[in-house]
Every structure is written in structure tokens, then in C-alpha cells.
Motif scaffolding. Sequence first.
Motif, mmCIF file in Angstrom:
data_model
loop_
_atom_site.group_PDB
_atom_site.id
_atom_site.type_symbol
_atom_site.label_atom_id
_atom_site.label_comp_id
_atom_site.label_asym_id
_atom_site.label_seq_id
_atom_site.Cartn_x
_atom_site.Cartn_y
_atom_site.Cartn_z
ATOM 1 N N ALA A 54 45.021 1.260 -21.185
ATOM 2 C CA ALA A 54 45.014 -0.127 -20.743
ATOM 3 C C ALA A 54 46.443 -0.624 -20.570
ATOM 4 O O ALA A 54 47.342 -0.184 -21.293
ATOM 5 C CB ALA A 54 44.259 -0.990 -21.746
ATOM 6 N N PRO A 55 46.667 -1.547 -19.635
ATOM 7 C CA PRO A 55 48.034 -1.956 -19.314
ATOM 8 C C PRO A 55 48.782 -2.691 -20.423
ATOM 9 O O PRO A 55 50.001 -2.599 -20.506
ATOM 10 C CB PRO A 55 47.862 -2.860 -18.097
ATOM 11 N N VAL A 56 48.094 -3.399 -21.299
ATOM 12 C CA VAL A 56 48.781 -4.172 -22.340
ATOM 13 C C VAL A 56 48.483 -3.634 -23.734
ATOM 14 O O VAL A 56 49.391 -3.362 -24.500
ATOM 15 C CB VAL A 56 48.438 -5.673 -22.229
ATOM 16 N N THR A 57 47.222 -3.439 -24.066
ATOM 17 C CA THR A 57 46.882 -2.961 -25.410
ATOM 18 C C THR A 57 47.113 -1.459 -25.556
ATOM 19 O O THR A 57 47.209 -0.958 -26.664
ATOM 20 C CB THR A 57 45.418 -3.263 -25.758
ATOM 21 N N GLU A 58 47.137 -0.763 -24.437
ATOM 22 C CA GLU A 58 47.314 0.690 -24.372
ATOM 23 C C GLU A 58 46.157 1.471 -24.993
ATOM 24 O O GLU A 58 46.293 2.648 -25.295
ATOM 25 C CB GLU A 58 48.661 1.113 -24.969
ATOM 26 N N PHE A 59 45.009 0.811 -25.187
ATOM 27 C CA PHE A 59 43.823 1.531 -25.646
ATOM 28 C C PHE A 59 43.329 2.424 -24.518
ATOM 29 O O PHE A 59 43.310 2.026 -23.358
ATOM 30 C CB PHE A 59 42.699 0.569 -26.048
ATOM 31 N N CYS A 76 41.602 -8.366 -20.590
ATOM 32 C CA CYS A 76 42.035 -9.623 -19.985
ATOM 33 C C CYS A 76 42.329 -10.669 -21.067
ATOM 34 O O CYS A 76 43.365 -11.346 -21.021
ATOM 35 C CB CYS A 76 40.968 -10.122 -19.004
ATOM 36 N N ARG A 77 41.443 -10.766 -22.056
ATOM 37 C CA ARG A 77 41.668 -11.722 -23.154
ATOM 38 C C ARG A 77 42.914 -11.354 -23.964
ATOM 39 O O ARG A 77 43.724 -12.216 -24.308
ATOM 40 C CB ARG A 77 40.436 -11.790 -24.067
ATOM 41 N N SER A 78 43.074 -10.079 -24.264
ATOM 42 C CA SER A 78 44.247 -9.625 -25.018
ATOM 43 C C SER A 78 45.534 -9.888 -24.243
ATOM 44 O O SER A 78 46.560 -10.260 -24.823
ATOM 45 C CB SER A 78 44.145 -8.129 -25.323
ATOM 46 N N ALA A 99 49.906 -8.482 -15.170
ATOM 47 C CA ALA A 99 48.706 -7.838 -15.697
ATOM 48 C C ALA A 99 47.573 -8.852 -15.851
ATOM 49 O O ALA A 99 46.432 -8.587 -15.468
ATOM 50 C CB ALA A 99 49.005 -7.162 -17.033
ATOM 51 N N TYR A 100 47.900 -10.022 -16.390
ATOM 52 C CA TYR A 100 46.867 -11.040 -16.588
ATOM 53 C C TYR A 100 46.274 -11.498 -15.257
ATOM 54 O O TYR A 100 45.053 -11.598 -15.117
ATOM 55 C CB TYR A 100 47.397 -12.251 -17.354
ATOM 56 N N GLN A 101 47.117 -11.770 -14.277
ATOM 57 C CA GLN A 101 46.587 -12.236 -12.989
ATOM 58 C C GLN A 101 45.704 -11.182 -12.331
ATOM 59 O O GLN A 101 44.658 -11.500 -11.766
ATOM 60 C CB GLN A 101 47.718 -12.676 -12.071
ATOM 61 N N ALA A 102 46.103 -9.918 -12.417
ATOM 62 C CA ALA A 102 45.291 -8.844 -11.846
ATOM 63 C C ALA A 102 43.968 -8.696 -12.595
ATOM 64 O O ALA A 102 42.901 -8.600 -11.986
ATOM 65 C CB ALA A 102 46.067 -7.529 -11.872
#
Length: 114
Positions: A54-59, A76-78, A99-102
Motif C-alpha cells: 500500500a502507498p502509505v501504510t505499506e501493508f 484511504c482513511r489511513s 495518495a489521498y486524492q487518488a
Amino acid sequence: MTTDEATIPAVGARGLDEVFEVTKAANRHPSPRTDFEHGVLASYQWASGVQTEAPVTEFASPGTGGPCREQLFAECRSTAVRLRAALNDGADAGYALGAYQALAWLCGHHDDHP
């Protein structure tokens, strides 16, 4: 819903073909890319199964088809939380904003893709 609509693979609220089109458009941006553009592209690639983390959490997403709808919404929430924290700290929020906007577009929260 018609039979044709039921057979089209989806990524959140978007058709997979539409996601591939916006990914191609994002890839056409000249280098060097901004942090915002990196966030957008990483989100599209993860959501369509091209990248596993994942782009932010990297899960990592299980399987090969990309994240399920619940994982997409959770990311998206994270990302919204990460964006708020970056803005509150005065840190560079370009990647998180992209990342959030996408992700918000993929989830159907707005109609205009970044």
C-alpha cells in the motif's frame, strides 16, 4: 446493473480499465516527478495490483489482484490521517496529498481524478 457491468473488474468505485488509463496518463509526466505525483502513481499501481505494498501504510495486499474494497477504503482513511498529521506538523505533505486524492477518487468520494 446490466450483465456487462457485472463482469467488468472494478477497483473500488472505478473500472479497472479506467484505472489503467489514468495510470498511463500519470506515467506520462516527465521526470523528475513531484512528491504529489509519486503519491498518485503509487496509489494507482497498488490499487490495480501492479505493486503489492500500500502507498502509505505499506501493508501488503494478499493475492495478485490488488486490494479488496475494504483494504482500499482502509488505506484511504489511513492516508487521510497521515495527511492531517503532516499538515499539522508543517511537514511536506505532497506525497500524502497525492495518495489521498487518488485513493479518494478510487473509492468514489469525488469524480475528478488527480
